[in-house]
Each structure stands twice: as C-alpha cells, then as structure tokens.
Scaffold this motif. Structure first.
Motif, PDB file in Angstrom:
ATOM      1  N   ASP A 136       6.661  21.093  16.945  1.00 29.82           N
ATOM      2  CA  ASP A 136       7.834  21.151  16.071  1.00 29.82           C
ATOM      3  C   ASP A 136       8.008  22.595  15.622  1.00 29.82           C
ATOM      4  N   ALA A 137       8.705  23.369  16.456  1.00 29.91           N
ATOM      5  CA  ALA A 137       8.802  24.806  16.225  1.00 29.91           C
ATOM      6  C   ALA A 137       9.998  25.200  15.375  1.00 29.91           C
ATOM      7  N   GLY A 138      11.024  24.327  15.322  1.00 27.79           N
ATOM      8  CA  GLY A 138      12.281  24.749  14.721  1.00 27.79           C
ATOM      9  C   GLY A 138      13.009  25.682  15.678  1.00 27.79           C
ATOM     10  N   LYS A 139      14.278  25.906  15.443  1.00 28.97           N
ATOM     11  CA  LYS A 139      15.066  26.754  16.342  1.00 28.97           C
ATOM     12  C   LYS A 139      15.853  27.774  15.535  1.00 28.97           C
ATOM     13  N   LEU A 140      15.765  29.013  15.952  1.00 28.22           N
ATOM     14  CA  LEU A 140      16.480  30.111  15.303  1.00 28.22           C
ATOM     15  C   LEU A 140      17.419  30.752  16.319  1.00 28.22           C
ATOM     16  N   VAL A 141      18.710  30.698  16.049  1.00 27.33           N
ATOM     17  CA  VAL A 141      19.709  31.364  16.883  1.00 27.33           C
ATOM     18  C   VAL A 141      20.054  32.678  16.200  1.00 27.33           C
ATOM     19  N   VAL A 142      19.758  33.789  16.860  1.00 28.05           N
ATOM     20  CA  VAL A 142      20.004  35.102  16.256  1.00 28.05           C
ATOM     21  C   VAL A 142      21.253  35.727  16.858  1.00 28.05           C
ATOM     22  N   TYR A 143      21.975  36.455  16.015  1.00 27.21           N
ATOM     23  CA  TYR A 143      23.251  37.062  16.395  1.00 27.21           C
ATOM     24  C   TYR A 143      23.166  38.571  16.222  1.00 27.21           C
ATOM     25  N   ARG A 144      23.624  39.285  17.223  1.00 31.35           N
ATOM     26  CA  ARG A 144      23.690  40.739  17.150  1.00 31.35           C
ATOM     27  C   ARG A 144      25.046  41.195  16.606  1.00 31.35           C
ATOM     28  N   ASP A 150      29.355  35.647  11.543  1.00 26.74           N
ATOM     29  CA  ASP A 150      30.210  35.125  10.474  1.00 26.74           C
ATOM     30  C   ASP A 150      30.947  33.869  10.924  1.00 26.74           C
ATOM     31  N   ALA A 151      31.395  33.866  12.178  1.00 23.04           N
ATOM     32  CA  ALA A 151      32.099  32.691  12.698  1.00 23.04           C
ATOM     33  C   ALA A 151      31.166  31.490  12.777  1.00 23.04           C
ATOM     34  N   ALA A 152      29.924  31.731  13.176  1.00 19.21           N
ATOM     35  CA  ALA A 152      28.951  30.638  13.290  1.00 19.21           C
ATOM     36  C   ALA A 152      28.585  30.083  11.919  1.00 19.21           C
ATOM     37  N   ARG A 162      19.466  23.030   8.159  1.00 13.01           N
ATOM     38  CA  ARG A 162      20.120  24.292   8.521  1.00 13.01           C
ATOM     39  C   ARG A 162      19.929  25.343   7.427  1.00 13.01           C
ATOM     40  N   GLN A 163      19.518  26.530   7.841  1.00 12.13           N
ATOM     41  CA  GLN A 163      19.366  27.652   6.927  1.00 12.13           C
ATOM     42  C   GLN A 163      19.976  28.893   7.558  1.00 12.13           C
ATOM     43  N   VAL A 164      20.661  29.679   6.758  1.00  9.75           N
ATOM     44  CA  VAL A 164      21.247  30.929   7.229  1.00  9.75           C
ATOM     45  C   VAL A 164      20.387  32.079   6.712  1.00  9.75           C
ATOM     46  N   TRP A 165      19.931  32.933   7.635  1.00  6.24           N
ATOM     47  CA  TRP A 165      19.056  34.047   7.286  1.00  6.24           C
ATOM     48  C   TRP A 165      19.720  35.375   7.641  1.00  6.24           C
ATOM     49  N   GLY A 187      20.802  35.229  11.472  1.00 13.15           N
ATOM     50  CA  GLY A 187      20.448  34.092  12.310  1.00 13.15           C
ATOM     51  C   GLY A 187      20.650  32.770  11.587  1.00 13.15           C
ATOM     52  N   ILE A 188      20.732  31.702  12.357  1.00 14.62           N
ATOM     53  CA  ILE A 188      20.841  30.344  11.819  1.00 14.62           C
ATOM     54  C   ILE A 188      19.642  29.542  12.305  1.00 14.62           C
ATOM     55  N   TYR A 189      18.900  29.015  11.351  1.00 14.45           N
ATOM     56  CA  TYR A 189      17.686  28.255  11.660  1.00 14.45           C
ATOM     57  C   TYR A 189      17.931  26.759  11.457  1.00 14.45           C
ATOM     58  N   ASN A 190      17.415  25.962  12.380  1.00 10.36           N
ATOM     59  CA  ASN A 190      17.445  24.512  12.238  1.00 10.36           C
ATOM     60  C   ASN A 190      16.039  23.955  12.406  1.00 10.36           C
ATOM     61  N   GLY A 191      15.578  23.201  11.429  1.00  9.89           N
ATOM     62  CA  GLY A 191      14.296  22.529  11.561  1.00  9.89           C
ATOM     63  C   GLY A 191      14.444  21.274  12.408  1.00  9.89           C
ATOM     64  N   GLY A 192      13.342  20.717  12.839  1.00 12.24           N
ATOM     65  CA  GLY A 192      13.384  19.481  13.613  1.00 12.24           C
ATOM     66  C   GLY A 192      13.575  19.673  15.100  1.00 12.24           C
ATOM     67  N   GLU A 193      13.783  20.913  15.543  1.00  6.66           N
ATOM     68  CA  GLU A 193      13.884  21.203  16.965  1.00  6.66           C
ATOM     69  C   GLU A 193      12.481  21.501  17.491  1.00  6.66           C
ATOM     70  N   ALA A 194      12.253  21.204  18.761  1.00  4.92           N
ATOM     71  CA  ALA A 194      10.894  21.293  19.292  1.00  4.92           C
ATOM     72  C   ALA A 194      10.852  22.103  20.576  1.00  4.92           C
ATOM     73  N   VAL A 195       9.630  22.441  20.989  1.00  4.35           N
ATOM     74  CA  VAL A 195       9.382  23.030  22.301  1.00  4.35           C
ATOM     75  C   VAL A 195       8.281  22.213  22.972  1.00  4.35           C
ATOM     76  N   ALA A 196       8.298  22.192  24.302  1.00  7.32           N
ATOM     77  CA  ALA A 196       7.284  21.449  25.051  1.00  7.32           C
ATOM     78  C   ALA A 196       7.356  21.856  26.513  1.00  7.32           C
ATOM     79  N   ASP A 197       6.344  21.451  27.266  1.00  5.82           N
ATOM     80  CA  ASP A 197       6.270  21.725  28.699  1.00  5.82           C
ATOM     81  C   ASP A 197       6.867  20.540  29.444  1.00  5.82           C
ATOM     82  N   CYS A 198       8.045  20.733  30.027  1.00  7.44           N
ATOM     83  CA  CYS A 198       8.749  19.640  30.694  1.00  7.44           C
ATOM     84  C   CYS A 198       7.962  19.118  31.898  1.00  7.44           C
ATOM     85  N   TYR A 199       7.383  20.021  32.676  1.00 12.60           N
ATOM     86  CA  TYR A 199       6.618  19.589  33.849  1.00 12.60           C
ATOM     87  C   TYR A 199       5.403  18.753  33.429  1.00 12.60           C
TER      88      TYR A 199
END
Length: 414
Positions: A136-144, A150-152, A162-165, A187-199
């Motif tokens: 359970d890594a959470g997901k952070l979308v960063v904007y340059r 601002d639109a996001a 959801r958290q705005v950083w 950036g915009i962070y969302n908790g509850g998103e995950a990472v894993a090895d699909c294979y």
C-alpha cells in the motif's frame, strides 16, 4: 455448471479463470505461451491505480500529441502504416477526445477500479499479498507545469484520501524527488493505491488455479480459429487439435482482435507499445516509497520489493515488440535526471509490451455476438488494476446475475 475455456494466460485471463471456478464452473485455460503472465503482464508498471484512471482520450490531447510528436524524447511516437486498424482506431480515438465523453468514461472506470480493489481484497486469503510484493504505497502525481497543476487541483474530488502538496512537501514526503524539487509545481497524493509484481501475481494465482478441484487443465497451444455455427462457438481449432466446451472467454490481449475477426467480430483494439526499466535497489539508494507518476513526461515509478520499476511511453508502431534503443536510452536519461540515486542504473533490465487499448480507454467486458463467447479485453495499461474487478463482472454475467453497476461504456455495443 458449465465447462468454460478461457483463452489467455495473462493477468486478465487468469483472474477470469479463477472467478469462473469460484462461481462453480469447470475451467480449462488455453494460451500459446508455455508459461503464464509472459506477455503484456510480465514487466508492466506495477501500479494498482484504482482512483487514477484518467483515460488517454480527452479534450486537448490531440494538440498535446502533436507537440509530443515533435519532441525528440516525447512520450508519444507515431509511425504511420498501411494498416486499416491503425487509422480506424485513431479516428475513433479522436471522436472520444471530448471533455463530456472523458468525464463519463472516468466515472465508469472509477466504479470498475473500486470493484477491483474490493475483489483483490477478497482474493487475499487465497493469494497472500506477500507472494507478489503487494504494498500500500499510495500514489503521487507530480506536475512540472503550474497551469497543469492548477487545473488538476481545481477538479472536484470528494475522496478523503486526496491531498494536494506543494513542491517542498512532495520532496519532504518522498525524498526520492529531492533532485527535482525546483522543477515541480506541486503534486496530488492519493492513499489506498498500491504497487505489486504483476508477473508474480500471475504465477501465484496460476498455482491456486491448478489446485482447484474444478480446474480441467492448461492447454499450451495457439488458437488458429474460433469455429462457429448457428450463432454459437462450436470449438477452437488449435495447434493441439479441436477443443470444445459449453462456453468460451476471450482474454488474449492483442491476439483477441485477430481471433474475433476470424469469427466475424470487430474488436476496436490497437496495441499501444510501452517500455519499462527494472533496476535493483541497493542499501544506499533512495528509492521512492510512494508510487510516483511524472504527469508531463508520462513516466511511472514504483518500488516493487528490492527493484525499481519505471514504465513509460506510448509507441503506435503496430505489433512491434523490438526494444528501440533510442527510446530506452531517452527513458534512462529521464529517469537518472529525475531520481539519480534511486537504484543501480548500471544494471537495468529493459522490456517492452503491447497494451491492447480501446479508443475510449475503457475495457470491453461481457457478451459478444456469439451466444456462448464472452469478452474480457481492451484494458490498455490498466490490465493489472482492473483484472480482478473485470473477472468478477464477467463471472456474474456468465451466470446471468445483474452486475453491481450499469455497464454502459464497458460493453462491445458501447
């Protein structure tokens, strides 16, 4: 109880097989590869993004795409071909590049994402999360770009996760981003998103499928033709001979388009070629703990166990799986610039896969024009994310049960 043949041994085919077994059916799994999960599922981005499901088709994307095409290291590469599939797909894609259509598709994908999250949780007692490096890594979308950021942030989102950083907060909460802090708008962070090895997930689930009392076996063979008569599938012509069942599920990635066409069914799929890099993480490295998406460059970063997985790029070059050295070199440079201390970049393992995408970015789940042929195709880059939810929906439909939400936009009829 029916005997069902599932065509496809990737993450979508395997989850389809499992949910059908659990629904009481007898299942045979068929794939042209000798092992499971060795196609598009093998080395994908590893992100389970249940809330970040933004369809590729959106207002303004065509103009952005034109800009990307003229960028030496842009996220999109287009190679025009004498291929009717390519041009028909592009035409349909452009027709979907409207804000109202994008909004409706996003709403439907969010429903599928939530169903998938719940379905994965129900699977945990059977396939422990540790077996495929789930986190359970959470997901952070960063904007340059400040305007894009601002639109996001202006978009309504009621999610409590959801958290705005700002840029400093992004670097403080994810130290792997320290080198690019001065290039970030936020950036915009969302908790509850995950990472894993699909294979690894595919391998673990395949073990449970093989041990299931209703599993009839795995057939290693290439399906050459779907035979039909009277509006029904009568059998599959394979390299191993004719195989028959009561019902059939097509979940074979891009091969699904060819097989369906032979049965008179037009699937609006096109392969979006993507690349990934995998690099080992050493004790001294500062690898990201949060799953990170670089919005403008369309690059995803995920720590999977002791490996950094980076996925990026959309190449519209047909069914070409060759590793383009220039594209890989460009991606490697971007990664080293963005996260210079995240992994051992001298030991990178490159990979490329074909993501079977629909023009709207929504998968096709459910009935086909042939009464006993079911579809579970077109998941694009979100096959791992949507696999469990799609399989759950499919099993309900095969059993004649009402789905948990309306499937408009998720069926072949659209």
């Amino acid at each position: 109880m029916q005997e069902v043949i599932v065509i496809g041994g990737g993450v979508v085919g395997l989850t389809s097989a499992w949910w059908l077994l659990e629904a009481g059916h007898k299942v045979t799994l068929l794939d042209r590869a000798p092992g499971v999960g060795t196609g598009t599922s093998y080395s994908n981005g590893g992100q389970l993004s249940y809330r970040y499901v933004s369809p590729l088709a959106d207002a303004g994307v065509p103009a952005k795409a034109l800009q990307w095409l003229f960028q030496e290291h842009g996220p999109l590469r287009f190679k025009p071909q004498f291929d009717a599939h390519q041009w028909r797909w592009l035409s349909a894609f452009l027709a979907n590049c409207r804000a109202d259509i994008n909004r409706k598709t996003t709403e439907k994908l969010l429903q599928l994402g939530e169903l998938s999250r719940q379905a994965m949780a129900r699977l945990e007692p059977t396939v422990p999360l540790a077996e495929f490096q789930w986190r359970d890594a959470g997901k952070l979308v960063v904007y340059r770009n400040r305007k894009a950021f601002d639109a996001a942030t202006a978009k309504s989102d009621s999610a409590s996760t959801r958290q705005v950083w700002n840029a400093a907060e992004c670097a403080a909460r994810e130290p792997a981003l320290a080198a690019m802090q001065d290039k970030l708008a936020g950036g915009i962070y969302n908790g509850g998103e995950a990472v894993a090895d699909c294979y690894a997930f595919c391998v673990a689930l395949a073990e449970r499928i093989h041990a299931h009392p209703r599993f009839l076996g795995f057939i290693h063979g290439d399906v050459r033709r779907i035979q039909s008569d009277g509006g029904r599938v009568t059998g599959l012509a394979t390299g191993a001979g004719i195989v028959e069942a009561d019902a059939y599920v097509l979940a074979a990635g891009m091969q699904s388009r060819t097989l369906a066409a032979g049965a008179g069914i037009d699937l609006p799929l096109y392969p979006l070629k993507g690349y990934s890099l995998s690099a080992p993480i050493r004790s001294e490295d500062v690898a990201p703990e949060i799953s990170v998406t670089d919005f403008e460059r369309k690059v995803l970063y995920a720590r999977i166990g002791d490996t950094l997985r980076v996925a990026a790029m959309v190449d519209m070059v047909g069914e070409d799986l060759n590793l383009d050295r220039a594209r890989l070199a460009s991606l490697t440079r971007q990664v080293q610039e963005t996260m210079p201390r995240a992994a051992d970049y001298t030991r990178i393992t490159p990979w490329a896969g074909l993501r079977p995408a629909t023009p709207s970015s929504a998968p096709i789940i459910g009935a086909s024009p042939l009464k006993n042929l079911w579809l579970n195709v077109g998941h694009g880059p979100l096959g791992f994310t949507f696999a469990c939810g799609s399989a759950s929906l499919l099993a309900d439909l095969v059993d004649g049960k009402a789905p948990p939400f309306a499937l408009d936009g998720l069926t072949l009829s659209r």
